[in-house]
Enzyme design. Sequence first.
Site, PDB file in Angstrom:
ATOM      1  CD1 TRP A   1      -2.173  -2.041   0.303  1.00 21.74           C
ATOM      2  CD2 TRP A   1      -3.064  -1.166   2.177  1.00 21.74           C
ATOM      3  NE1 TRP A   1      -3.280  -2.791   0.634  1.00 21.74           N
ATOM      4  CE2 TRP A   1      -3.843  -2.276   1.788  1.00 21.74           C
ATOM      5  CE3 TRP A   1      -3.423  -0.473   3.328  1.00 21.74           C
ATOM      6  CZ2 TRP A   1      -4.967  -2.689   2.503  1.00 21.74           C
ATOM      7  CZ3 TRP A   1      -4.536  -0.881   4.040  1.00 21.74           C
ATOM      8  CH2 TRP A   1      -5.306  -1.978   3.623  1.00 21.74           C
ATOM      9  CE  LYS A   2       4.446   1.466  -4.316  1.00 19.00           C
ATOM     10  NZ  LYS A   2       5.185   1.925  -5.456  1.00 19.00           N
TER      11      LYS A   2
ATOM     12  CD  GLU B   1       8.569  -4.465  -6.509  1.00 15.63           C
ATOM     13  OE1 GLU B   1       7.364  -4.656  -6.626  1.00 15.63           O
ATOM     14  OE2 GLU B   1       9.048  -3.582  -5.782  1.00 15.63           O
TER      15      GLU B   1
ATOM     16  CD  GLU C   1       8.106   3.385  -4.047  1.00 14.44           C
ATOM     17  OE1 GLU C   1       7.540   3.169  -2.967  1.00 14.44           O
ATOM     18  OE2 GLU C   1       7.553   3.192  -5.152  1.00 14.44           O
TER      19      GLU C   1
ATOM     20  CB  SER D   1       2.928  -1.112 -13.847  1.00 18.31           C
ATOM     21  OG  SER D   1       3.486   0.142 -13.492  1.00 18.31           O
TER      22      SER D   1
ATOM     23  N   GLY E   1       1.602  -2.760  -6.270  1.00 16.65           N
ATOM     24  CA  GLY E   1       1.479  -1.452  -5.621  1.00 16.65           C
ATOM     25  C   GLY E   1       0.104  -0.847  -5.887  1.00 16.65           C
ATOM     26  N   GLY E   2       0.039   0.041  -6.873  1.00 21.03           N
ATOM     27  CA  GLY E   2      -1.182   0.809  -7.160  1.00 21.03           C
ATOM     28  C   GLY E   2      -2.447  -0.040  -7.232  1.00 21.03           C
TER      29      GLY E   2
HETATM   30  C1  PEP Z   1       5.520  -1.767  -5.688  1.00 20.40           C
HETATM   31  O1  PEP Z   1       5.186  -0.902  -4.924  1.00 20.40           O
HETATM   32  O2  PEP Z   1       6.249  -2.658  -5.287  1.00 20.40           O
HETATM   33  C2  PEP Z   1       5.022  -1.734  -7.074  1.00 20.40           C
HETATM   34  C3  PEP Z   1       5.385  -2.661  -7.892  1.00 20.40           C
HETATM   35  O3  PEP Z   1       4.181  -0.684  -7.407  1.00 20.40           O
HETATM   36  P1  PEP Z   1       3.236  -0.589  -8.719  1.00 20.40           P
HETATM   37  O4  PEP Z   1       2.488  -1.900  -8.822  1.00 20.40           O
HETATM   38  O5  PEP Z   1       2.323   0.565  -8.450  1.00 20.40           O
HETATM   39  O6  PEP Z   1       4.131  -0.380  -9.888  1.00 20.40           O
END
Ligand code: PEP
Length: 255
Positions: free
Chosen positions: A10-11, A167, A97, A213, A234-235
Site C-alpha cells: 500500500w506504500k 521489480e 523507493e 505496474s 502497488g497501485g
Molecule cells: C511496488 O510498490 O512494489 C510496485 C510494484 O508498485 P506498482 O504496482 O504501483 O508499480
Amino acid sequence: MRKLFIAGNWKMNLLRSSSQELLAKLKGSLAAIDQVDIAVCPPAVYLSDIAQVLAGSNIGLGAQNVYSQPEGAFTGEVSCAMLLDVGCRYVILGHSERRAIFGETDALVNEKLKAVLAAGLTPIVCVGETLQEREAARTLEVVGSQCRGSLAGLSLDHMEQTVLAYEPVWAIGTGKTATPAQAEEVHAEIRNLLATMFSPAVAQKVIIQYGGSVKPDGVADILSQPNIDGGLVGGASLKADQFISIIEQAAKIKK
Ligand code: PEP
C-alpha cells in the site's frame, strides 16, 4: 511445487476508513481462495488495527520496512519483535523507493534480512534495475549484484524462507510492465544465481514475485511464466476490484 504468492504494497496510502472499506471487500471476495498465498502491507501505524480485522482470514499481514536492531535509541524505527507483537507475518525489505529515497544499501538490507529471519518473519526482498541500467544492458549484472549483497551469508534454511521480488524500477508506478519474456529472463537468472550461491534444491523452492505496474490486464501471462511465482502489487492493490481480479486470475493458473 511453489505456491503463487500475491502481496499488496500500500506504500504511504489510505487512511483508517478507506483501508477498512478495502479490507472488507477483500475479505468478502477472497475467502474461498486457498490456491494462492495473499498478503497486504499497510503503513506501520495501521498494522495493529488491521491485524485484528484480518484475524482468522486467509489474508496475511506484512510491514513495508523494519530496522535490524532489537531495541534502543533508533528514533522513528520499529523492530522485528514489534511487528510480530502486532501480528505481522511478512516484511518488505529493500524496496526500490527505500533504496532510492532513503539510501538503503545492499549491506543494510542484508543486516535487516538476517534480523527478520532470526525473528521468524518472512521477508520479501526487492531487487531491480533502473531504466538507465536496462538500456546499458546491465540488468543481469545489477540484479545479480543486489542479490549477492542482500542475501550474503544466509543459511540454506533461511534462503528457502526468503521471498524475492524482481521489480524493475522503470516499471514501478509508471504503468509500464515488463513483458512476460523480459520478466521471465531475469527471474530465471535469479534462480540460477541462487542455485550457485546456495543449492539447486533451495533455488527451486524460493518464491520469486514480479512487481512493476501489475494490473488485471496481462497478469495471467506474467504469472504463467515458469520462474514467476506471484506478484508484489502497488497501485492496483489499493483498488479492491483490481486486487481481487489479480488474485482470482492467479488462482486459476496451473503450472
Ligand atoms: C511496488 O510498490 O512494489 C510496485 C510494484 O508498485 P506498482 O504496482 O504501483 O508499480
